[in-house]
Design a protein around this motif. Structure first.
Motif, PDB file in Angstrom:
ATOM      1  N   GLY A  80      -0.543 -13.752  10.485  1.00  0.00           N
ATOM      2  CA  GLY A  80      -1.884 -14.144  10.083  1.00  0.00           C
ATOM      3  C   GLY A  80      -2.633 -13.002   9.442  1.00  0.00           C
ATOM      4  N   ARG A  81      -2.428 -11.815   9.980  1.00  0.00           N
ATOM      5  CA  ARG A  81      -3.101 -10.648   9.402  1.00  0.00           C
ATOM      6  C   ARG A  81      -2.563 -10.337   8.013  1.00  0.00           C
ATOM      7  NH1 ARG A  81      -4.720  -5.189  12.567  1.00  0.00           N
ATOM      8  NH2 ARG A  81      -5.740  -4.152  10.827  1.00  0.00           N
ATOM      9  N   VAL A  82      -1.230 -10.414   7.851  1.00  0.00           N
ATOM     10  CA  VAL A  82      -0.620 -10.166   6.544  1.00  0.00           C
ATOM     11  C   VAL A  82      -1.076 -11.215   5.535  1.00  0.00           C
ATOM     12  CG1 VAL A  82       1.570 -10.099   5.289  1.00  0.00           C
ATOM     13  CG2 VAL A  82       1.373  -8.975   7.513  1.00  0.00           C
ATOM     14  N   ALA A  83      -1.111 -12.473   5.960  1.00  0.00           N
ATOM     15  CA  ALA A  83      -1.512 -13.562   5.062  1.00  0.00           C
ATOM     16  C   ALA A  83      -2.968 -13.448   4.659  1.00  0.00           C
ATOM     17  CB  ALA A  83      -1.261 -14.914   5.738  1.00  0.00           C
ATOM     18  N   GLY A  84      -3.790 -12.834   5.512  1.00  0.00           N
ATOM     19  CA  GLY A  84      -5.209 -12.705   5.216  1.00  0.00           C
ATOM     20  C   GLY A  84      -5.552 -11.492   4.379  1.00  0.00           C
ATOM     21  N   ASN A  85      -4.579 -10.599   4.137  1.00  0.00           N
ATOM     22  CA  ASN A  85      -4.835  -9.406   3.332  1.00  0.00           C
ATOM     23  C   ASN A  85      -4.899  -9.743   1.851  1.00  0.00           C
ATOM     24  OD1 ASN A  85      -4.937  -7.734   5.519  1.00  0.00           O
ATOM     25  ND2 ASN A  85      -2.883  -6.883   5.268  1.00  0.00           N
ATOM     26  N   ARG A  86      -5.614  -8.914   1.105  1.00  0.00           N
ATOM     27  CA  ARG A  86      -5.708  -9.124  -0.338  1.00  0.00           C
ATOM     28  C   ARG A  86      -4.355  -8.977  -1.026  1.00  0.00           C
ATOM     29  NH1 ARG A  86     -10.307  -5.178  -2.344  1.00  0.00           N
ATOM     30  NH2 ARG A  86      -9.241  -3.844  -0.847  1.00  0.00           N
ATOM     31  N   ILE A 150       7.426  -8.637   2.728  1.00  0.00           N
ATOM     32  CA  ILE A 150       6.605  -9.378   3.686  1.00  0.00           C
ATOM     33  C   ILE A 150       7.104  -9.192   5.111  1.00  0.00           C
ATOM     34  CG2 ILE A 150       5.779 -11.663   4.361  1.00  0.00           C
ATOM     35  CD1 ILE A 150       4.555 -10.600   1.785  1.00  0.00           C
ATOM     36  N   ALA A 151       8.424  -9.252   5.327  1.00  0.00           N
ATOM     37  CA  ALA A 151       8.963  -9.094   6.684  1.00  0.00           C
ATOM     38  C   ALA A 151       8.565  -7.747   7.275  1.00  0.00           C
ATOM     39  CB  ALA A 151      10.482  -9.249   6.673  1.00  0.00           C
ATOM     40  N   ASP A 152       8.635  -6.692   6.455  1.00  0.00           N
ATOM     41  CA  ASP A 152       8.262  -5.360   6.945  1.00  0.00           C
ATOM     42  C   ASP A 152       6.771  -5.279   7.249  1.00  0.00           C
ATOM     43  OD1 ASP A 152      10.874  -4.786   6.527  1.00  0.00           O
ATOM     44  OD2 ASP A 152      10.583  -3.418   4.835  1.00  0.00           O
ATOM     45  N   ARG A 153       5.966  -5.952   6.439  1.00  0.00           N
ATOM     46  CA  ARG A 153       4.525  -5.956   6.710  1.00  0.00           C
ATOM     47  C   ARG A 153       4.212  -6.639   8.036  1.00  0.00           C
ATOM     48  NH1 ARG A 153       2.116  -8.061   0.904  1.00  0.00           N
ATOM     49  NH2 ARG A 153       3.897  -7.300  -0.298  1.00  0.00           N
ATOM     50  N   VAL A 154       4.918  -7.722   8.324  1.00  0.00           N
ATOM     51  CA  VAL A 154       4.672  -8.445   9.578  1.00  0.00           C
ATOM     52  C   VAL A 154       5.056  -7.568  10.772  1.00  0.00           C
ATOM     53  CG1 VAL A 154       5.349 -10.432  10.972  1.00  0.00           C
ATOM     54  CG2 VAL A 154       4.917 -10.726   8.520  1.00  0.00           C
ATOM     55  N   VAL A 155       6.187  -6.885  10.692  1.00  0.00           N
ATOM     56  CA  VAL A 155       6.605  -6.028  11.803  1.00  0.00           C
ATOM     57  C   VAL A 155       5.643  -4.857  11.955  1.00  0.00           C
ATOM     58  CG1 VAL A 155       8.450  -4.564  12.720  1.00  0.00           C
ATOM     59  CG2 VAL A 155       9.026  -6.707  11.562  1.00  0.00           C
ATOM     60  N   GLN A 156       5.191  -4.291  10.844  1.00  0.00           N
ATOM     61  CA  GLN A 156       4.200  -3.217  10.930  1.00  0.00           C
ATOM     62  C   GLN A 156       2.906  -3.706  11.567  1.00  0.00           C
ATOM     63  OE1 GLN A 156       3.409  -0.621   7.634  1.00  0.00           O
ATOM     64  NE2 GLN A 156       5.441  -0.890   6.755  1.00  0.00           N
ATOM     65  N   ALA A 157       2.481  -4.904  11.189  1.00  0.00           N
ATOM     66  CA  ALA A 157       1.257  -5.462  11.785  1.00  0.00           C
ATOM     67  C   ALA A 157       1.443  -5.692  13.274  1.00  0.00           C
ATOM     68  CB  ALA A 157       0.883  -6.766  11.087  1.00  0.00           C
ATOM     69  N   ALA A 158       2.632  -6.153  13.681  1.00  0.00           N
ATOM     70  CA  ALA A 158       2.901  -6.361  15.108  1.00  0.00           C
ATOM     71  C   ALA A 158       2.889  -5.028  15.857  1.00  0.00           C
ATOM     72  CB  ALA A 158       4.250  -7.058  15.282  1.00  0.00           C
ATOM     73  N   LEU A 159       3.483  -4.006  15.259  1.00  0.00           N
ATOM     74  CA  LEU A 159       3.453  -2.683  15.873  1.00  0.00           C
ATOM     75  C   LEU A 159       2.020  -2.181  16.024  1.00  0.00           C
ATOM     76  CD1 LEU A 159       6.420  -0.825  14.127  1.00  0.00           C
ATOM     77  CD2 LEU A 159       6.130  -1.112  16.590  1.00  0.00           C
ATOM     78  N   LYS A 160       1.218  -2.404  15.001  1.00  0.00           N
ATOM     79  CA  LYS A 160      -0.163  -1.935  15.079  1.00  0.00           C
ATOM     80  C   LYS A 160      -0.926  -2.665  16.169  1.00  0.00           C
ATOM     81  CE  LYS A 160      -4.313  -0.956  12.436  1.00  0.00           C
ATOM     82  NZ  LYS A 160      -5.023  -1.037  11.143  1.00  0.00           N
ATOM     83  N   LEU A 161      -0.704  -3.970  16.314  1.00  0.00           N
ATOM     84  CA  LEU A 161      -1.377  -4.731  17.362  1.00  0.00           C
ATOM     85  C   LEU A 161      -1.076  -4.163  18.743  1.00  0.00           C
ATOM     86  CD1 LEU A 161      -0.820  -8.376  16.065  1.00  0.00           C
ATOM     87  CD2 LEU A 161      -3.008  -7.186  16.224  1.00  0.00           C
TER      88      LEU A 161
END
Length: 508
Positions: A80-86, A150-161
């Motif tokens: 959701g965070r990745v999808a909401g980014n510009r 996109i897959a890497d962005r999602v994993v990075q976002a999960a790590l950040k959470l």
């Protein structure tokens, strides 16, 4: 990687300087429909526990975090965070965007496959795609961005959470960049506050190529100080070593730095730069040599300096109650603190100035001046010349005399650009500047319309005034050009150490 992108971009960029809104919090504020409220609540509760445990035990090293990273709720919130980014519409080297994932694979199937690869150890980050964009100001220089898939962005976002609540427990209050619920305006307010308290000498500092040069070993040592889970550490390291695919199609290894443009990059940079925060803010902690007003006054009586650092990303200032000699000594001391991280000052952008001469920070210009009509001096916050020039350039681009864009579209874009910019700067001495920009924009539109429709001045007056001679706002398709001078200008309230994290209820 170079500076820019979704990491630490320069804040005085044209239409909407970075830091205008609150920096992103723990979870996306407007998640797409696929992200359920239940998932967000579960992630928020998990973060609150991690933060509470980290605050309660400053020496605790967290283990078994990998299961949190791989939890379906975490991955869904991360998507959701990745999808909401510009940058959701910008593909990595595999050519896929968020829309492609949603339409071709489906969100749930994509996340199920990603979770399986993480759990089995098959997940490997792909090299980031290089994208060079010009820096603002017309200098001819470029920023080097790295765009992950996109897959890497999602994993990075999960790590950040998972990691952010832990490290937020350790971060010092003098750091404002890319932290939840903190604004660039908070940093400016702190500078203004201490400027009125006698901190007149300033080290206006910039770290050269910060994202390019962060030492991986030193950074991972800082991460290990709080994280014990080897699988999480391996994930973080894999992103640091992911490599880069240049615009020419050549592969480059990344031996230093953190991949710029990734969601995790700002947090990793804040972790690296926390060594600077800890060193300079340490004396302000309980029992420190600057912890009370009495101790600070005693130091000054002994001809010793007191100082206060304010940092936003890789830009920071150190305000000194002392002399220029004290600032120069601090500069050398800070250089020694940065060196183990592989970092050094930018010689061109680092300077020692007196507050009476003024300096620019985050697009604002801060200067001590005599108030007109009096002999009293005060610290003022103005708008810097660079962001004004950048905004004017954007207005000119939208209102070119030969433009064929529909007037309604032009007015909508002008409203968006100008009001975003003005809402960032409305805490400065800005009223006259806002009025000037309104006037500048009005004349640009009028000249565009005169050329487009071959109107004379009498035609303009007939269309935009009433029988009494009063001017009407420029309007098209029910869209009206809105004046930024109508925005209320006020002093931003200095919040000091009272800024709560998203996982702690503020004190009543």
């Amino acid at each position: 990687m170079g500076k820019g992108g979704s990491g630490f971009e320069k804040k005085e960029d044209a239409a909407m300087p970075k830091g205008a809104p609150l920096d992103g919090g723990a979870v996306p504020e407007q998640p797409p429909p696929e992200v359920s409220v239940g998932s967000l609540r579960k992630v928020s509760e998990m973060q609150a526990k991690l933060h509470r445990w980290a605050v309660a035990d400053p020496g605790r090293r967290f283990d078994d975090l990998f299961n949190f990273v791989c939890d379906p709720a975490t991955l869904l919130a991360a998507f959701g965070r990745v999808a909401g980014n510009r940058g959701a519409r910008t593909p990595g080297i595999d050519g896929l965007t968020v829309a492609d994932v949603e339409e071709i694979v489906g969100v749930q199937g994509f996340l199920d496959d990603l979770r399986a690869d993480l759990k089995t150890g098959l997940f490997r980050p792909l090299p980031v795609r290089e994208r060079l964009i010009p820096k603002p100001g017309g200098t001819g220089k470029v920023r080097r961005l790295g765009i992950p898939v996109i897959a890497d962005r999602v994993v990075q976002a999960a790590l950040k959470l998972v990691l952010e609540p832990i490290f937020e427990a350790d971060f010092e209050p003098v750091s404002y960049g890319f932290r939840p619920r903190r604004r660039a305006q908070d940093a400016i307010a702190e500078i203004h506050h201490f400027g009125t308290k006698g901190y007149q000498w300033v080290l206006d500092a910039d770290i050269e190529a910060c994202f390019d040069r962060i030492d991986h070993v030193a950074l991972m040592d800082k991460v290990r100080s709080r994280i014990k889970d080897k699988r999480v550490l391996a994930l973080v390291k894999s992103f640091l070593k992911a490599g880069l695919l240049t615009e020419l199609g050549e592969h480059e290894d990344t031996h230093t730095g953190t991949p710029q443009g990734g969601i995790l990059s700002p947090l990793l940079a804040n972790i690296a730069l926390s060594v600077l925060d800890e060193h300079l803010h340490g004396p302000w902690k309980p029992d420190g040599t600057m912890s009370t007003e009495y101790r600070r006054a005693r130091r000054r009586a002994q001809q010793l300096p007191t100082w206060r650092m304010v940092r936003y990303a890789d830009d920071f200032v150190v305000m000194v109650h002392g002399t220029r000699r004290h600032v120069e000594a601090l500069r050398e001391e800070i250089a020694q603190v940065l060196a183990p991280m592989g970092l050094q000052f930018s010689a061109a952008k680092t300077q020692v100035v007196h507050l009476s001469d003024g300096f620019d920070f985050l697009g604002f210009r801060i200067q001590r001046r005599r108030k007109r009509g009096t002999n009293k001096h005060y610290v003022y916050t103005f708008i810097g010349q660079r962001p004004i020039r950048s905004l004017k350039a954007k207005i000119r681009a939208l209102t070119h005399r030969t433009s064929q864009q529909e007037l309604g579209f032009v007015l909508a874009r002008l409203n968006q650009v100008m009001h975003g910019w003005a809402n960032y700067f409305k805490y400065a001495v800005a009223k006259n500047i806002f009025g000037m920009l309104d006037n500048f924009t009005w004349w640009r539109i009028i000249r565009m319309l005169r050329v487009r429709h071959h109107w004379r001045w009498n035609d303009i007056r007939r269309r935009f005034t009433d029988p009494t001679g009063r001017w009407h706002p420029i309007t098209a398709d029910e869209i009206k050009l809105r004046r930024i001078a109508a925005i209320r200008v006020s002093r931003y309230r200095y919040r000091g150490n009272k800024i709560p994290t998203p996982w702690v209820q503020p004190a009543v």
